[in-house]
Motif scaffolding. Structure first.
Motif, PDB file in Angstrom:
ATOM      1  N   SER B 421     -71.908  57.738  14.937  1.00 24.43           N
ATOM      2  CA  SER B 421     -72.625  57.269  13.765  1.00 24.43           C
ATOM      3  C   SER B 421     -71.611  56.726  12.764  1.00 24.43           C
ATOM      4  O   SER B 421     -70.548  57.307  12.575  1.00 24.43           O
ATOM      5  N   PHE B 422     -71.956  55.618  12.105  1.00 26.16           N
ATOM      6  CA  PHE B 422     -71.057  55.073  11.084  1.00 26.16           C
ATOM      7  C   PHE B 422     -71.292  55.709   9.721  1.00 26.16           C
ATOM      8  O   PHE B 422     -70.620  55.381   8.754  1.00 26.16           O
ATOM      9  N   SER B 423     -72.271  56.637   9.655  1.00 26.70           N
ATOM     10  CA  SER B 423     -72.509  57.348   8.404  1.00 26.70           C
ATOM     11  C   SER B 423     -72.882  58.785   8.721  1.00 26.70           C
ATOM     12  O   SER B 423     -74.053  59.123   8.841  1.00 26.70           O
ATOM     13  N   GLY B 424     -71.869  59.605   8.881  1.00 23.95           N
ATOM     14  CA  GLY B 424     -72.119  60.992   9.228  1.00 23.95           C
ATOM     15  C   GLY B 424     -72.835  61.743   8.127  1.00 23.95           C
ATOM     16  O   GLY B 424     -73.833  62.416   8.366  1.00 23.95           O
ATOM     17  N   GLU B 425     -72.318  61.605   6.902  1.00 19.20           N
ATOM     18  CA  GLU B 425     -72.912  62.398   5.821  1.00 19.20           C
ATOM     19  C   GLU B 425     -72.937  61.681   4.491  1.00 19.20           C
ATOM     20  O   GLU B 425     -73.328  62.273   3.491  1.00 19.20           O
ATOM     21  N   HIS B 426     -72.557  60.410   4.459  1.00 19.86           N
ATOM     22  CA  HIS B 426     -72.510  59.697   3.176  1.00 19.86           C
ATOM     23  C   HIS B 426     -73.745  58.845   2.904  1.00 19.86           C
ATOM     24  O   HIS B 426     -73.844  58.225   1.847  1.00 19.86           O
ATOM     25  N   GLY B 427     -74.668  58.788   3.847  1.00 22.36           N
ATOM     26  CA  GLY B 427     -75.892  58.036   3.607  1.00 22.36           C
ATOM     27  C   GLY B 427     -75.702  56.533   3.743  1.00 22.36           C
ATOM     28  O   GLY B 427     -74.677  56.044   4.243  1.00 22.36           O
ATOM     29  N   LEU B 428     -76.716  55.812   3.298  1.00 21.66           N
ATOM     30  CA  LEU B 428     -76.737  54.358   3.417  1.00 21.66           C
ATOM     31  C   LEU B 428     -76.558  53.714   2.046  1.00 21.66           C
ATOM     32  O   LEU B 428     -77.033  54.228   1.043  1.00 21.66           O
ATOM     33  N   GLY B 429     -75.893  52.586   2.055  1.00 15.92           N
ATOM     34  CA  GLY B 429     -75.690  51.831   0.826  1.00 15.92           C
ATOM     35  C   GLY B 429     -75.035  50.510   1.175  1.00 15.92           C
ATOM     36  O   GLY B 429     -74.786  50.225   2.356  1.00 15.92           O
ATOM     37  N   ARG B 430     -74.733  49.717   0.145  1.00 10.40           N
ATOM     38  CA  ARG B 430     -74.161  48.398   0.430  1.00 10.40           C
ATOM     39  C   ARG B 430     -72.884  48.469   1.243  1.00 10.40           C
ATOM     40  O   ARG B 430     -72.581  47.576   2.026  1.00 10.40           O
ATOM     41  N   ALA B 431     -72.130  49.568   1.083  1.00 12.10           N
ATOM     42  CA  ALA B 431     -70.844  49.683   1.778  1.00 12.10           C
ATOM     43  C   ALA B 431     -70.997  49.717   3.301  1.00 12.10           C
ATOM     44  O   ALA B 431     -70.049  49.398   4.020  1.00 12.10           O
ATOM     45  N   VAL B 432     -72.172  50.120   3.779  1.00 13.45           N
ATOM     46  CA  VAL B 432     -72.365  50.157   5.238  1.00 13.45           C
ATOM     47  C   VAL B 432     -73.497  49.235   5.680  1.00 13.45           C
ATOM     48  O   VAL B 432     -73.984  49.329   6.805  1.00 13.45           O
ATOM     49  N   GLN B 433     -73.888  48.325   4.789  1.00 12.88           N
ATOM     50  CA  GLN B 433     -74.973  47.405   5.134  1.00 12.88           C
ATOM     51  C   GLN B 433     -74.648  46.620   6.407  1.00 12.88           C
ATOM     52  O   GLN B 433     -75.492  46.474   7.295  1.00 12.88           O
ATOM     53  N   ASP B 434     -73.425  46.139   6.491  1.00 12.57           N
ATOM     54  CA  ASP B 434     -73.061  45.325   7.668  1.00 12.57           C
ATOM     55  C   ASP B 434     -73.127  46.169   8.935  1.00 12.57           C
ATOM     56  O   ASP B 434     -73.576  45.699   9.986  1.00 12.57           O
ATOM     57  N   ALA B 435     -72.697  47.429   8.841  1.00 12.04           N
ATOM     58  CA  ALA B 435     -72.743  48.299  10.019  1.00 12.04           C
ATOM     59  C   ALA B 435     -74.187  48.590  10.419  1.00 12.04           C
ATOM     60  O   ALA B 435     -74.525  48.613  11.611  1.00 12.04           O
ATOM     61  N   TYR B 436     -75.031  48.787   9.415  1.00 14.52           N
ATOM     62  CA  TYR B 436     -76.451  49.014   9.707  1.00 14.52           C
ATOM     63  C   TYR B 436     -77.033  47.809  10.438  1.00 14.52           C
ATOM     64  O   TYR B 436     -77.703  47.949  11.464  1.00 14.52           O
ATOM     65  N   ASP B 437     -76.772  46.630   9.904  1.00 15.39           N
ATOM     66  CA  ASP B 437     -77.311  45.412  10.525  1.00 15.39           C
ATOM     67  C   ASP B 437     -76.809  45.249  11.959  1.00 15.39           C
ATOM     68  O   ASP B 437     -77.549  44.819  12.839  1.00 15.39           O
ATOM     69  N   ARG B 438     -75.574  45.638  12.159  1.00 13.50           N
ATOM     70  CA  ARG B 438     -74.933  45.351  13.429  1.00 13.50           C
ATOM     71  C   ARG B 438     -75.172  46.450  14.476  1.00 13.50           C
ATOM     72  O   ARG B 438     -75.393  46.159  15.647  1.00 13.50           O
ATOM     73  N   PHE B 439     -75.084  47.716  14.052  1.00 15.77           N
ATOM     74  CA  PHE B 439     -75.025  48.797  15.036  1.00 15.77           C
ATOM     75  C   PHE B 439     -76.294  49.641  15.146  1.00 15.77           C
ATOM     76  O   PHE B 439     -76.510  50.267  16.171  1.00 15.77           O
ATOM     77  N   THR B 440     -77.068  49.753  14.079  1.00 17.75           N
ATOM     78  CA  THR B 440     -78.299  50.534  14.206  1.00 17.75           C
ATOM     79  C   THR B 440     -79.232  49.765  15.150  1.00 17.75           C
ATOM     80  O   THR B 440     -79.459  48.565  14.961  1.00 17.75           O
ATOM     81  N   PRO B 441     -79.757  50.446  16.168  1.00 14.87           N
ATOM     82  CA  PRO B 441     -80.555  49.709  17.160  1.00 14.87           C
ATOM     83  C   PRO B 441     -81.666  48.891  16.498  1.00 14.87           C
ATOM     84  O   PRO B 441     -82.308  49.343  15.553  1.00 14.87           O
TER      85      PRO B 441
END
Lengths: 478, 478
Positions: B421-441
């Motif tokens: 997971s690219f966000s173990g415990e820090h939640g979602l936000g702009r800092a991981v937006q690109d990872a969400y778009d790319r890696f979350t199925p």
């Protein structure tokens, strides 16, 4: 309506052993653990996730209603068909191909049809277990779908706490297979869709595979029967044990005299542990710990006796008596309660859950109400008081109108009076459909139905307890 | 676009102290704990749930974008506005009117703006605490919205495990207020809508009140610094401690040499506990228990030394050394790691989570990859290895392209290689937006967005990380 064309198509998908048509063989799938037998149009038994997907997709496209069924041990009529003869039972009992244990990860990944006993047998050589303690032997898929709790919830929590990953098949025309997490303990990289399926009782889809966290088995166990001064002393005793024993406290189970009397009368081999007569109320308290006593260290029995001894001598006198003895004997009494009740007469069983501070007040109020309005029923309650849970059982006449009035009176007192839950740990099913319609807040029902519809895209016809239908079921797919 | 008409209307709803317009005073709300400062159109600070509802309803009806903000301690850019100057910050810091503790129930009900430190200060006289251990002082609403984990997750779990009830305001034109459960420990009377809001990072609505389960504070604590033979020995050591210490094991925190070196160099008062030089890797292990030592019983320090002693003598030699000392000194080192890193140079921080069996393999592979492709970056990792979590920090050049390539390489290795997971415990936000778009199925993204839309009925415009927008944010409401 199931036609011969449908049956032929299902047989093509699953092969001959994937269908059960013989009425005698069907009875086991049509008969719930409690309540009345239903009638299924047929039993379908897919053996793989791909077959589950194929069957569900076919049913959705053809408009066939199906009821998912695990080990059929549920107590809410959630896994059996109604009397219409129109519903397919989708049995997951053949879904047993995966049972993978990872000892270092402390996880197990199992097919939905694997039984709790089979998983625990496989975990035992590793000193591990799934500590959800129940009076039945359910399948892992059913346990996740109903979010089962049990007698050691206090220490270990419910299935939700243990489910680290799910594979589900959605009720859409494609029978979409979704994998929701891969067994990570921490994962906030997406919203928790998985949580909808835990305790979802099949409304959102059918669970085909589960990854669970498992635990080390304790190496020491000690138990006692506590006799509280009265019902109001139960919660202070619990608080004292929580403060003194911390995480060693693994069970704190309340038992009413009426329930204990029936168990002892019904099970010939069960001795009466109470020399001074069965008390009005007793609590089975259990401590466990991971290690054997070290040199010079008190045994767990001694620790338990020391804590209880302090409470017996304490000025507040919450504890009237405490009996010590073999742990298994205590649990034999606890586990005989349900059977003893059923043997003593017809039971109206309610699975209520309260904020634990409300439990004693509710019980006192309910006892008074029952004495006035329903003197022909005997309250034989017991349960997981540390979690606020109570199996609020009433033994008495079977007259349907009278039972309905009794059920209504108890539920109204519990839910309107104390914001209780009408399904603490048994999940949703036809048996509580009326309570869902009546007591679950309208907004929660509406949002739940709308969320469920998201996962049925393509079928647009999942129904979550619709209040308007005459024969709805929480878990039916239409 | 915020107009003077909007500002006047918001001031009418909230009063003059409900708005922060002064640029100097706004900076604290616009500046995240990490990453770049944004620019807010205005800061709105409702003081009650009714005001939150009024503000959200108004924003939805007027098409104003707002970002919910708790204590603004998050590390994922989830609580601050972007640089556009178009977003309102909806600060919940004034939502502090409720802080109710029920000691018998072992629960606390608090307004979303109450800080963790304030809750724990109120719980302390009762011997209770909320055992989510973090390097910051977040608000309870933010903790629930991001499902925070922390250093004692191993024993106590995350916020999800503690949240027994929520009050939320939905992002619809009415600012609908929903109460999702009333603090019951067991409740399967409806599907778990509440779970969507825990870790939902504001996508589904804004949390205004939280009921949490709290725990008894331990009465004994002992800690040690373990030096594993090598990185592959960490997991066997963890398994040995889990088997030996059971629920007494409350922390098992990995620390790399590079991270420890920077902390010791940066914090003058921090002594180097390692007489033989800082090892390649160390583990802070902590045991706690609820009771003080009984007569004849070993202290917890002795128990820890005994377990470590057995491991030091064991043939498999997973443990090379163990250092004992005051618990606070061990934690001072652990808590100085982040600060030491930031003082030593620019940090690229990744909050990764793995199945714990994969953690060492991933690290070994990543170290080799970094040595070959990114020799100008130093890996300074540390984290919650018992949960599979690692704060995978890299200190080195700030060149944006090079950092982007590094981030991409690490995430690809972790997620494609190990289903991390690219966000173990820090939640979602702009800092991981690109990872969400790319890696979350893709399917998970689609279903999540559809479920989110259910709660924005009336606005039809919540966006969960849309891949097509140029300035999306997971928690923005549009």
């Amino acid at each position: 309506m199931l036609s011969s064309r449908h049956l032929a198509a299902l047989e093509t998908l699953l092969g001959p052993s994937g269908l059960v048509l013989d009425p005698a063989a069907r009875a086991a799938y049509e008969t719930p653990a409690r309540y009345a037998k239903g009638v299924a149009a047929a039993i379908v038994r897919p053996a793989t996730t791909a077959e589950v997907s194929a069957v569900i997709g076919y049913c959705v496209r053809e408009g066939l209603v199906f009821v998912p069924q695990g080990a059929n041990t549920g107590l809410a009529e959630g896994s059996t068909p109604d009397a219409s003869g129109q519903h397919l039972v989708l049995s997951l009992e053949r879904l047993v191909d995966t049972l993978d244990i990872d000892t270092a990860d402390r996880t197990a990944t199992v097919s939905a049809g694997v039984r709790l006993s089979a998983l625990n047998a496989a975990l035992e050589p590793h000193g591990l277990f799934l500590p959800i303690d129940l009076g039945a032997d359910p399948s892992l898929g059913g346990m996740a779908a109903t979010n089962t709790g049990g007698a050691r919830f206090l220490r270990y929590g419910d299935m939700r706490r243990h489910v680290l990953g799910l594979e589900v098949v959605l009720p859409d025309a494609a029978g979409t297979v979704l994998t929701l997490s891969h067994g990570l303990r921490k994962d906030n990289a997406a919203i928790a869709l998985r949580q909808l399926f835990v305790g979802g009782c099949g409304v959102f889809g059918v669970i085909t595979k589960v990854t669970v966290e498992v635990h080390h088995r304790p190496r020491q166990t000690a138990a006692a029967l506590l006799v509280p001064r009265d019902i109001d002393a139960v919660l202070p005793l619990l608080c004292a044990f929580e403060a003194q024993a911390g995480t060693m406290l693994t069970a704190f189970e309340g038992m009413s005299r009426a329930a204990m009397e029936r168990a002892i009368a019904h099970v010939p081999s069960l001795p009466n542990p109470f020399a001074n007569g069965i008390p009005d109320y007793a609590v089975l308290v259990e401590l466990t710990r991971a290690w054997s006593p070290r040199e010079g260290e008190a045994s767990l029995d001694e620790t338990l006796q020391e804590i209880a001894g302090q409470l017996l001598e304490h000025d507040d006198a919450h504890l009237a008596d405490a009996l010590f003895g073999p742990t298994t004997r205590m649990w034999t009494l606890r586990h005989a309660l349900s059977e003893g009740l059923r043997a003593s007469g017809p039971v109206l069983g309610l699975d209520l859950s309260f904020r634990r501070r409300d439990l004693a007040r509710f019980r006192t109020e309910a006892v008074a109400m029952l004495a006035t309005d329903f003197p022909d029923y005997v309250l034989c309650d017991f349960g997981h008081v540390a979690d606020g849970g109570t199996h609020f059982n009433l033994v008495g006449p079977t007259d349907p109108d009278r039972r309905a009035a009794l059920r209504e009176a108890v539920l109204t007192l519990a839910i309107d009076g104390y914001a209780a839950s009408f399904s603490g740990e048994h999940g949703l099913g036809r048996a509580v459909q009326d309570a869902y319609d009546r007591f679950t807040p309208r907004a929660v029902q509406d949002y739940s139905a709308a969320v469920a519809a998201v996962f049925g895209r393509g079928s647009a016809s999942i129904r979550l307890a619709p209040a308007t239908s005459s024969t709805p079921s929480c878990q039916d797919f239409r």
